[in-house]
Design a protein around this motif. Structure first.
Motif, PDB file in Angstrom:
ATOM      1  N   PHE A  18      -6.550   3.367   0.463  1.00 56.12           N
ATOM      2  CA  PHE A  18      -5.544   2.276   0.661  1.00 56.12           C
ATOM      3  C   PHE A  18      -5.828   1.126   1.526  1.00 56.12           C
ATOM      4  N   LEU A  22      -6.754  -2.667   0.361  1.00 56.16           N
ATOM      5  CA  LEU A  22      -6.020  -3.653   0.771  1.00 56.16           C
ATOM      6  C   LEU A  22      -7.256  -4.919   1.061  1.00 56.16           C
TER       7      LEU A  22
ATOM      8  N   LEU C  72       0.189  -6.419  -3.617  1.00 49.95           N
ATOM      9  CA  LEU C  72       0.423  -5.376  -2.535  1.00 49.95           C
ATOM     10  C   LEU C  72       1.223  -4.315  -2.868  1.00 49.95           C
ATOM     11  N   ILE C  73       2.544  -4.820  -3.509  1.00 50.25           N
ATOM     12  CA  ILE C  73       3.571  -3.989  -3.926  1.00 50.25           C
ATOM     13  C   ILE C  73       3.113  -2.789  -4.611  1.00 50.25           C
ATOM     14  N   THR C  76       0.568  -0.640  -2.849  1.00 49.23           N
ATOM     15  CA  THR C  76       1.367   0.379  -1.968  1.00 49.23           C
ATOM     16  C   THR C  76       2.106   1.470  -3.099  1.00 49.23           C
ATOM     17  N   SER C  77       2.427   1.121  -3.949  1.00 52.74           N
ATOM     18  CA  SER C  77       3.058   2.292  -4.810  1.00 52.74           C
ATOM     19  C   SER C  77       2.082   3.183  -5.610  1.00 52.74           C
ATOM     20  N   PHE C  79      -0.664   4.268  -3.970  1.00 56.42           N
ATOM     21  CA  PHE C  79      -0.753   4.839  -2.586  1.00 56.42           C
ATOM     22  C   PHE C  79       0.476   5.982  -2.536  1.00 56.42           C
ATOM     23  N   THR C  80       1.348   5.637  -2.364  1.00 56.15           N
ATOM     24  CA  THR C  80       2.763   6.190  -2.463  1.00 56.15           C
ATOM     25  C   THR C  80       2.736   7.514  -3.371  1.00 56.15           C
ATOM     26  N   THR C 103       7.770   5.411  -4.871  1.00 55.33           N
ATOM     27  CA  THR C 103       6.665   4.670  -5.760  1.00 55.33           C
ATOM     28  C   THR C 103       7.762   4.061  -6.782  1.00 55.33           C
ATOM     29  N   LEU C 106       9.086   0.902  -5.427  1.00 56.98           N
ATOM     30  CA  LEU C 106       8.134  -0.435  -5.291  1.00 56.98           C
ATOM     31  C   LEU C 106       7.853  -0.864  -6.675  1.00 56.98           C
ATOM     32  N   ASP C 186      -2.508   0.099 -11.903  1.00 54.81           N
ATOM     33  CA  ASP C 186      -2.928  -0.682 -10.770  1.00 54.81           C
ATOM     34  C   ASP C 186      -4.203  -1.011 -10.810  1.00 54.81           C
TER      35      ASP C 186
END
Lengths: 222, 706, 205
Positions: A18, A22, C72-73, C76-77, C79-80, C103, C106, C186
């Motif tokens: 992650f 980023l 970025l959203i 992150t989703s 990742f979650t 998830t 997001l 993604d």
């Protein structure tokens, strides 16, 4: 992909992935938005970061690297990437080439007028319409007469040879080989003259490529 | 939007059949449907049909259904071909047109629809069907598996194919027009501006639905071959038909998504007014040609690789030798597959790319001939020193060698861009690809069907009529396509409904028509062959499961295998494992519990909804689209989350089934012995039998008791 | 447990594992076909993005901060989603539901931003039949959005079944397929972000 016993390692992997993703998102973003540099170099850089981020996600989110390695999946992924390059790359190369050769008439005429190209490969492009004065250069006994011509843009210039052997006229500009109005050389024979439209401005020298003594120059102004 | 538009979109009364061919076509289908429905009702076989066949997930059943559907579509596509030949034969004279046509008997527009339909049907609905049928049936048996990796998806893939079949025939009933653009519907002719009717929409959705089925099938086959081989069977021990199928499906999985995407883009252009391939607002029609051929070229190799695999098996078995240079053979197939994605521009040399681009693709096209030649050499090397048997499968192979070589050589000529500038879109091109598709794909399929028919149906095929069918096909091909090469070189353009009489070409077109009729006779003979074999089945029973002396595992199970294929999965330690087993002694039969997937109707329902959604897209019936898409989702989700999709056949049940089968085989052996002295039925003998039966039925009014 | 029953269970487990293996492999191959479908859309965008038919180009239309936010959203989703999968493999039902719910939210946020962007363009007169550039933009990004929507539908359905049936092997298998799908979406977005949005500024047509 075989199941792994849950480890801290896996959680670690997600977090590392992650953070790296980023970073690999923000760097190209700032590079682009702040116009640090531009052109092909920038495009390759941001594509590079995209590929890097893809690898990061494949490694850390999809666990491609960890053992037991899913070899078949990796093979398929590689093959797919190859196919994608063929599809996208091939399309770009082919369509660019096609567009260059098959440009629609309106666009081509616009280019012609913008760049002052009035003939291509001996065929008139449609510009420089109307009657313009004609100049003549006669090659006899290896000498071009007159050796210098001053002309206006869109005038025509005819090469006539009275020698037995054909002449191959090539152009130079400032001692560097040049082409005139898109053509690199003209062949002139007895009875077969060559007329060119003086569409490009500037001073050009010409000579017979086999017999450099047969030479001259002309200047085109508007 | 008016209420009528909301309810039935663009449908109106004019869409219903009102021309001679739409009435004829619709009527024909209805008559067939009624006959089948009456038969099923009389014999009370609806439930049997549903349970045993339509909802089956057994790849053997699905394979047979593919053959039947493909065979029917072969008749339809062949009829289109005869219509084309007839039109060109009539249209190349001074004769005035009939039936409202200017030349011949078909209007230009109708003629264009016919050759478009002919191409689509033959490639998508005949060749793909036969290939998928063969792979479905034979590959699991060859690798020692009981089923494919995803049985439900197998059924779904088949039914999506059927959805495509129905869609491509739907225009008879609604709309009356098919695409008139050629089988690949090149833009911008296929865009909304130049093809405003529903024809191209039918084209899009029939290909889209069956294309998705093909992609699903390809994934299924790949996972099966890579993950479900018998224990000990390394890739280097796989039979060559399995290798051919693997390469073919790897190509399919790579390029069918390209077709799916391109069809969607064409659909968006027509439906939503996007500008991908339009001539205005920045669209690029050449991009369509580029994309569609990226799919189109590998497609022909997708059809060809399994045929190569069939020939490898046939050559080996009928030379009574194992294949020489197995490795070279595999590498040859691999080479063709790898290069398949590098040649597509040779279909549009004349579109305007510069010389270096054309040259690159011309060279790559020629290079593909090398691995193909390697394959031929392995087959020739196999023949050499073998004890060759000239039964029908071998005849089909020899016919293939002759015709495919001609096709390949003409392909090499076309691969040279300057030559192609003369020959592009001439009849030379048409002759070239038909030589390869008929000589290669179709003959391969016929060889495979003749070779594996005993395994599939439990009876061998009548050799006599089979040979006659073969010779009709070869002679018919020569009469039809050799003149076509000549005409192409003389300047005849393809896809024309008439040629000026002053060219003097009519005799050649008539010769081609005769050739077509001979091919039609050949096809009839193939059907007769099957009929004769069924009539004389007692004489032709395959009671050993190994009628040809085969080398691979499919011959180790009784003919017409049980649903579970093997009682226990054999352990494999070499290539040609069955041959090895025959030398060293067959293993003792053992019995174990077997997990068998339940039948399912989910595939039928999803395809039905997919068809309805496509129909809704064609006619702008929005509610139908929405309901159908929702329907697909609901059925799919329910199927996906169904955790009870298998049942278990206990070892005891397996044992008793095998015992019953043994008794049946013993009875068959007795019958075969009694019928051994019967002479093989000839064509005339068959005709006499059929006539006598018909007369009997009429005289005794037997239809009353059917 | 008696030997027979253990053997039975072992046999069933082996059966399940093989089926699991095959399903994941099969789904992976399906994802490859999906990537190839996207490659056609990318190819069209690459070829046609310069054909703006006198309208506005990407450079003028796209808002970079919005694109960054969407990226970025979605990241992150992804990742979650990974964390959710981690929890699922450990059999922790509540945690799994929690992380997949994040998830989902997001993903929904991503979709909302995208729909608003589309609506804004269409409202200003830049709809998908304005030019080849707009057509290829809307179809490429829109197809990705449709995939996200399917993913959300899938997520909701699976979460509902999880609540009803618990974290069975079957459900965990479905979740691993879903997370595979989501991660790949993604990855595709990375390239949309790079080529479409950043590319519009970095390489004006």
């Amino acid at each position: 992909m075989a199941e792994l016993k849950p480890e801290h390692g896996t959680l670690q992997a997600y977090i590392t992935g992650f953070v790296l993703s980023l970073i690999f998102t923000l760097i190209p973003y700032y590079l682009v938005v702040h116009h640090t540099f531009s052109g092909r170099a920038l495009l390759i850089t941001i594509l590079g970061f995209g590929v890097l981020q893809m690898l990061v996600q494949l490694l850390f989110f999809l666990h491609i690297g960890r053992r037991p390695r899913p070899t078949w999946q990796i093979h398929f992924l590689n093959a797919t990437v190859g196919a994608i390059l063929v599809v996208v790359g091939g399309s770009i190369v082919i369509t660019t080439n096609l567009h260059h050769n098959m440009m629609p008439t309106e666009q081509a005429l616009k280019l012609v007028n913008d760049e002052g190209i009035y003939q291509v490969n001996g065929e008139k492009t449609g510009a420089c319409q109307g009657q313009y004065p004609n100049h003549q250069i006669i090659i006899k006994d290896g000498v071009a007469t007159p050796s210098f011509i001053s002309a206006k843009q869109c005038d025509t210039l005819t090469y006539i040879t009275q020698d037995g052997r054909p002449n191959d006229i090539v152009f130079t500009q400032d001692a560097k080989t040049a082409s005139y109005a898109g053509v690199a050389s003209y062949s002139v024979r007895k009875g077969q003259n060559q007329t060119i439209t003086l569409s490009e401005l500037g001073t050009y020298q010409f000579h017979d490529s086999a017999q450099p003594a047969t030479a001259g120059s002309f200047t085109v102004s508007n | 939007m008016s209420v009528k538009e909301l309810l039935i979109g663009k449908l109106n009364w004019e869409a219903l059949p009102h021309e001679w061919f739409t009435i004829g076509g619709t009527g024909f289908f209805f008559v067939i449907a009624i006959i089948i429905a009456v038969y099923l009702t009389r014999t009370k076989r609806w439930t049997w049909l549903w349970k045993e066949w339509l909802t089956s997930v057994d790849p053997k059943r699905i394979g047979i259904m593919y053959f039947i559907a493909g065979g029917l579509m072969l008749l339809r596509g062949g009829l289109d071909a005869i219509m084309i030949w007839l039109q060109q034969a009539l249209g190349s004279s001074n004769m005035h047109g009939v039936l409202g046509a200017q030349h011949g008997y078909l209007t230009s527009d109708h003629f264009q629809q016919i050759f478009t339909a002919h191409g689509n049907i033959m490639v998508f609905f005949v060749a793909m069907a036969f290939v998928f049928g063969l792979i479905n049936y034979i590959v699991p048996l060859q690798i020692g598996a009981r089923d494919l990796a995803f049985p439900f998806l197998n059924s779904l893939g088949f039914w999506l194919y059927i959805g495509g079949v129905v869609m491509v025939n739907m225009f008879f009933l609604f709309g009356g027009q098919y695409a008139a653009t050629g089988w690949l519907a090149i833009a911008p002719l296929s865009g909304r501006e130049f093809s405003p009717g529903v024809g191209v929409d039918y084209w899009i959705w029939s290909l889209q639905i069956s294309g998705i089925g093909s992609t699903i099938g390809a994934i299924n086959f790949i996972i099966t071959i890579l993950k479900m081989r018998a224990k000990g069977m390394k890739l280097s021990m796989m039979p060559l038909f399995t290798w051919g199928s693997l390469f073919s499906m790897l190509m399919a999985v790579t390029v069918f998504p390209l077709l799916t995407a391109t069809l969607f883009l064409m659909f968006f252009d027509r439906q939503l007014g996007t500008h991908f391939f339009t001539t205005t607002a920045g669209g690029d029609p050449m991009m369509y040609t580029n994309l569609i051929w990226m799919w189109g070229h590998p497609e022909v190799y997708i059809l060809m690789l399994p045929a190569f695999g069939v020939f490898s098996e046939v050559v080996s078995t009928f030379s009574r030798k194992r294949v020489s240079s197995y490795t070279s053979n595999v590498l040859g197939m691999a080479g063709v597959s790898a290069l398949a994605l590098s040649v597509w521009l040779h279909h549009f040399f004349t579109m305007g790319a510069s010389a270096d681009v054309n040259a690159f693709f011309g060279v790559m096209t020629m290079i593909i001939a090398i691995p193909t030649a390697v394959l031929f050499f392995t087959w020739i090397a196999t023949l050499k020193g073998g004890r060759i048997r000239f039964e029908t499968p071998m005849l089909w192979f020899l016919g293939f060698v002759a015709i495919f070589t001609i096709g390949g050589l003409s392909g090499l000529i076309l691969a040279i861009p300057p030559a192609d500038f003369q020959l592009h879109n001439s009849l030379f091109l048409v002759a070239h690809f038909h030589s390869n598709v008929i000589g290669g794909v179709l003959f391969g399929i016929f060889a495979g069907i003749n070779y594996w028919f005993p395994k599939i149906a439990g009876i061998k095929l009548n050799e006599r009529i089979g040979r006659q069918a073969f010779w009709c096909w070869i002679i018919g091909y020569c009469l039809s396509f050799i003149p076509m090469y000549v005409l192409g070189i003389m300047g005849a353009t393809r896809r024309l409904d008439h040629y000026d009489a002053s060219t003097g070409w009519q005799p050649l077109f008539i010769m081609m028509l005769i050739g077509g009729i001979v091919i039609a006779i050949g096809t009839a003979l193939q059907l007769a062959q099957i009929l004769a074999s069924v009539i004389q089945r007692k004489r032709l029973y395959d009671t050993t499961g190994d009628p040809w002396g085969g080398r691979t595992l499919e011959w180790s199970v009784p003919s017409a295998p049980q649903s579970y294929n093997f009682t226990t999965i054999p352990e494999v330690s070499s290539r040609d494992q069955f041959w090895k087993m025959k030398q060293e002694g067959l293993p003792e039969p053992a019995y174990e519990d077997i997990h068998i997937p339940h039948n399912t109707a989910a595939g039928i329902y999803i395809s039905l909804f997919a068809f309805l959604a496509g129909f809704g897209f064609v006619w702008d019936i929005i509610w139908l689209i929405v309901v159908s898409l929702v329907g697909i989702l609901v059925v799919f989700i329910r199927r996906a989350y169904n955790e009870n999709s298998e049942y278990t056949l206990t070892a005891a049940e397996v044992r008793s089934r095998e015992a019953t089968r043994k008794e049946k085989i013993a009875a068959q052996r007795k019958e075969a012995l009694a019928a051994a002295d019967e002479e093989e039925l000839s064509l005339w003998g068959l005709i006499k039998l059929v006539l006598a039966y018909g007369l009997d039925v009429v005289r005794k009014r037997k239809w009353r008791t059917w | 447990m008696s030997e027979v029953v253990e053997a039975e269970l072992g046999h069933l487990e082996h059966h399940e594992e093989e089926a699991n293996d095959r399903t994941l492999f099969g789904f992976w191959v399906y994802l490859m076909t999906d990537l190839l479908m996207f490659s056609v859309l990318f190819a069209c965008y690459a070829v046609l993005h310069g054909n703006i038919n006198g309208g506005e180009s990407g450079r003028q239309l796209f808002e970079m901060p919005l694109a960054l936010a969407e990226t970025l959203i979605l990241l992150t989703s992804s990742f979650t989603c990974g964390i959710g999968m981690f929890m699922a493999r450990q059999g922790k039902k509540t945690q799994t539901l929690f992380w997949f719910a994040i998830t989902f939210i997001l993903g929904l946020a991503f979709l909302t931003f995208e729909v608003r962007e589309f609506a804004k363009f269409i409202g200003e007169g830049h709809s998908l039949h304005g030019s080849a550039f707009l057509s290829s933009f809307f179809v490429l990004v829109g197809t990705h959005g449709l995939h996200i929507t399917s993913g959300l539908l899938w997520m909701g359905t699976t979460m509902a079944y999880t609540v009803r049936r618990g974290l069975t092997t079957h459900i965990v298998r479905k979740l691993s397929l879903l997370s595979l799908f989501w991660h790949f979406l993604d990855i595709v977005w990375i390239f949309i972000f790079t080529i479409v949005y950043l590319g519009a500024v970095a390489w004006p047509s």
